[in-house]
Design a protein around this motif. Structure first.
Motif, short mmCIF file in Angstrom:
data_model
loop_
_atom_site.label_atom_id
_atom_site.label_comp_id
_atom_site.label_asym_id
_atom_site.label_seq_id
_atom_site.Cartn_x
_atom_site.Cartn_y
_atom_site.Cartn_z
N GLY A 41 0.68 -1.12 0.01
CA GLY A 41 -0.04 -0.04 0.05
C GLY A 41 0.87 1.29 -0.03
N ILE A 42 2.14 1.16 0.34
CA ILE A 42 2.95 2.47 0.35
C ILE A 42 3.09 3.18 -0.96
CG2 ILE A 42 5.06 3.41 1.03
CD1 ILE A 42 3.17 2.92 3.47
N ASN A 44 1.45 3.13 -3.55
CA ASN A 44 0.04 3.60 -3.79
C ASN A 44 -0.11 5.14 -3.20
OD1 ASN A 44 -0.63 1.68 -5.72
ND2 ASN A 44 -2.26 0.67 -4.25
N ALA A 45 0.24 5.00 -1.81
CA ALA A 45 0.14 6.28 -0.99
C ALA A 45 1.16 7.18 -1.23
CB ALA A 45 0.28 5.65 0.39
N ARG A 48 -0.39 8.81 -4.47
CA ARG A 48 -1.55 9.80 -4.14
C ARG A 48 -1.01 11.15 -3.68
NH1 ARG A 48 -5.66 10.98 -5.69
NH2 ARG A 48 -7.32 11.69 -4.15
N CYS A 49 0.08 11.00 -2.72
CA CYS A 49 0.58 12.08 -2.29
C CYS A 49 0.92 13.14 -3.30
CB CYS A 49 1.56 11.92 -1.36
SG CYS A 49 1.40 11.45 0.31
N ILE A 64 -1.81 12.69 4.09
CA ILE A 64 -1.72 11.03 3.59
C ILE A 64 -0.15 10.85 3.94
CG2 ILE A 64 -1.42 9.56 1.43
CD1 ILE A 64 -3.68 10.71 0.77
N ASP A 67 -0.27 9.95 7.87
CA ASP A 67 -0.92 8.99 8.45
C ASP A 67 -0.77 7.80 7.85
OD1 ASP A 67 -2.18 11.11 9.97
OD2 ASP A 67 -4.29 11.03 8.95
N ARG A 68 -0.66 7.82 6.53
CA ARG A 68 -0.47 6.29 6.07
C ARG A 68 0.80 6.05 5.52
NH1 ARG A 68 -5.08 7.37 1.48
NH2 ARG A 68 -3.75 5.88 0.30
N ILE A 69 1.90 6.82 5.67
CA ILE A 69 2.98 6.59 5.33
C ILE A 69 4.15 6.28 6.73
CG2 ILE A 69 5.13 7.02 4.01
CD1 ILE A 69 3.35 8.00 1.60
N ARG A 72 2.77 4.88 9.69
CA ARG A 72 2.76 3.34 9.74
C ARG A 72 4.19 2.71 9.81
NH1 ARG A 72 1.06 0.40 4.73
NH2 ARG A 72 1.62 -1.67 5.07
#
Ligand code: ADP
Ligand code: ASP
Ligand code: MG
Length: 460
Positions: A41-42, A44-45, A48-49, A64, A67-69, A72
């Protein structure tokens, strides 16, 4: 020496990484070099950024990132790394990554420009982050691991986003950087997916490209084996997301597995096997969640069997272009002109069928479809069919076994077929249908060819 490549799902959290470390430890006697994807998922994140930044949505991109990178990875570090000093060192490293990515987001957001070159650089952080953590985790487990920068080892051309390896400089770099470490008993840990061009500018090998990295390094270093550790038991008779009870294929030839990878079986990046074939290096696909399983062995010569169909794959987002022109009649040079246009637009053609006055070609995600179409229109009447899919049936014995095509098409009699390709010496039967009919077609064919299989030698 062997290559061990772990995909994103095998590195998604602290326990998955701890498990991967144990698998690596079980192979220390075979002198492994380790190649890693980003945690699941990284990538893709990160994309997205970058995209949000390019749209001027800087604060959303930063959210993002946090929170998501970054968070995590902090969680992974906290749950995986025991030593406080090591934790601290990693956290300092990740603060730097965070700052750099923030600066990149800022730069992209004020210019509004996201070039493939910048995107490659942004994406490279995913693999750089996972390898930094895994190297430390291996060290804590007593393994003499050393983090290397794949950008010094995998030399590519400058086609950002889908760079191609330059084998000679890559071989020289791997021999001078990786080999001496292996000889000293050190376990090198490298980023998959990422390389650099001859001017040291970061490139990537295309989505899913870590498999390809493993094969490139394995091939130039002539390793004994290339192990691809993933989240399924091996190459299966169909995509398990479509056919829940797909079977594991114990052995496949390079040719069979290449066709499947090319026509959509996501478990291997489509280019992975090309280098391995050249040096005849076996490729193993193995399940990191069940390391005791044999997986799938892909090699040149496989045990003879009566099985004609080994697996079914599919590729979505296909467009068909039909060109009809009476100029084709009896004239030569027409095809060349058509293919020159595809060449100029760097668009590869998967299937081709021709009649006296028409030619049909299937392509995927053409970067500049409008320009391509405008050029082609000069040569005849053009029709475009979108939202199509290629279905591919593969097996070494397909060419000698009679009646396969009739079984396929009578089983699918309710599904309209747009194009068919079945070359005389081919090991695949390939055809095009509407994208929305893919699950139905794949399930029907799986039922047709695998419901009564009882050959434990080949499938399981
Ligand atoms: P990794 O993160 O390890 O690189 P990928 O997600 O890229 O893993 O590839 C593994 C996935 O490929 C499997 O989880 C499965 O859903 C999918 N897949 C599609 N077709 C096949 C197939 N024929 N055999 C095995 N897996 C397949
Ligand atoms: N991390 C990259 C991707 O998600 C490469 C890989 O996983 O193989 O595409
Ligand atoms: Mg993959």
């Amino acid at each position: 020496m062997i290559i061990m490549k772990f995909g994103g799902t095998s590195l998604e959290d602290a326990s998955a990484i701890a498990n991967a470390c144990e698998i690596i430890k079980s192979r220390l006697g075979r002198q492994p070099a380790v190649v890693l994807s980003a945690a699941a998922g990284i990538t893709n994140a990160l994309i997205r950024c970058a995209e949000l930044a390019a749209q001027g949505k800087r604060s959303e991109a930063e959210t993002i990132l946090r929170d998501r990178i970054i968070e995590r990875h902090y969680r992974i570090i906290a749950n995986l790394i025991k030593g406080l000093r090591e934790q601290d060192m990693l956290i300092r490293q990740f603060k730097l990554y965070d700052e750099e990515l923030r600066s990149l987001i800022y730069g992209i957001s004020i210019t509004g420009d996201l070039s493939p070159r910048v995107l490659d650089f942004v994406m490279s952080y995913g693999e750089r982050m996972s390898t930094a953590i895994v190297t430390e985790a291996l060290r804590e487990r007593g393994v003499r691991a050393e983090l290397l920068d794949a950008r010094r080892c995998v030399v590519t051309n400058a086609q950002f986003g889908r760079a191609e390896p330059l084998f000679e400089p890559t071989r020289a770099a791997c021999e001078s950087i990786i080999r001496p470490r292996i000889e000293k008993g050190i376990i090198p840990v490298l980023q998959g997916f990422v390389g650099a061009d001859e001017h040291h500018v970061t490139t990537t090998l295309g989505r899913g490209g870590s498999d390809f990295s493993a094969a490139i390094i394995g091939t130039v270093m002539h390793t004994d084996d290339i192990e691809i550790w993933t989240d399924v038991d091996g190459m299966l008779t169909a995509d398990p997301n479509i056919v829940a009870d797909a079977l594991r294929i114990r052995e496949m030839s390079f040719r069979e597995a290449s066709e499947l990878a090319y026509f959509g079986a996501k478990v291997l990046h489509p280019s992975t096997l090309l280098p391995a074939i050249e040096k005849d290096i076996p490729v193993h696909i193995l399940n990191s969640h069940r390391p005791q399983m044999d997986g799938t062995l892909i090699k040149r010569d496989i045990t003879a069997s009566d099985i004609a169909v080994k697996s079914i794959s599919f590729k979505r987002a296909i467009t068909i272009l039909n060109i009809t022109s009476t100029r084709m009649l009896g004239s030569y040079g027409f095809m060349k002109k058509i293919f020159d246009i595809f060449n100029e637009h760097q668009t590869s053609v998967d299937l081709v069928t021709t009649s006296e006055v028409s030619i049909s070609l299937s392509i995927e995600n053409a970067p500049a479809l409008d320009e391509l179409v405008a050029e082609l229109r000069k040569y005849g009447e053009l029709t475009i069919l979108r939202e199509k899919a290629i279905i591919c049936i593969v097996g070494e014995r397909l060419k000698s076994e009679r009646g396969i095509a009739s079984r396929v098409f009578s089983r699918l009699q309710d599904i309209p077929i747009d194009m068919i390709s079945h070359g005389a010496s081919e090991i695949n039967l390939t055809f095009v249908i509407d994208e929305e009919r893919v699950p139905e077609a794949v399930r029907e064919l799986h039922e047709e060819f695998f419901s009564s299989i009882s050959e434990p030698g080949i499938f399981e």
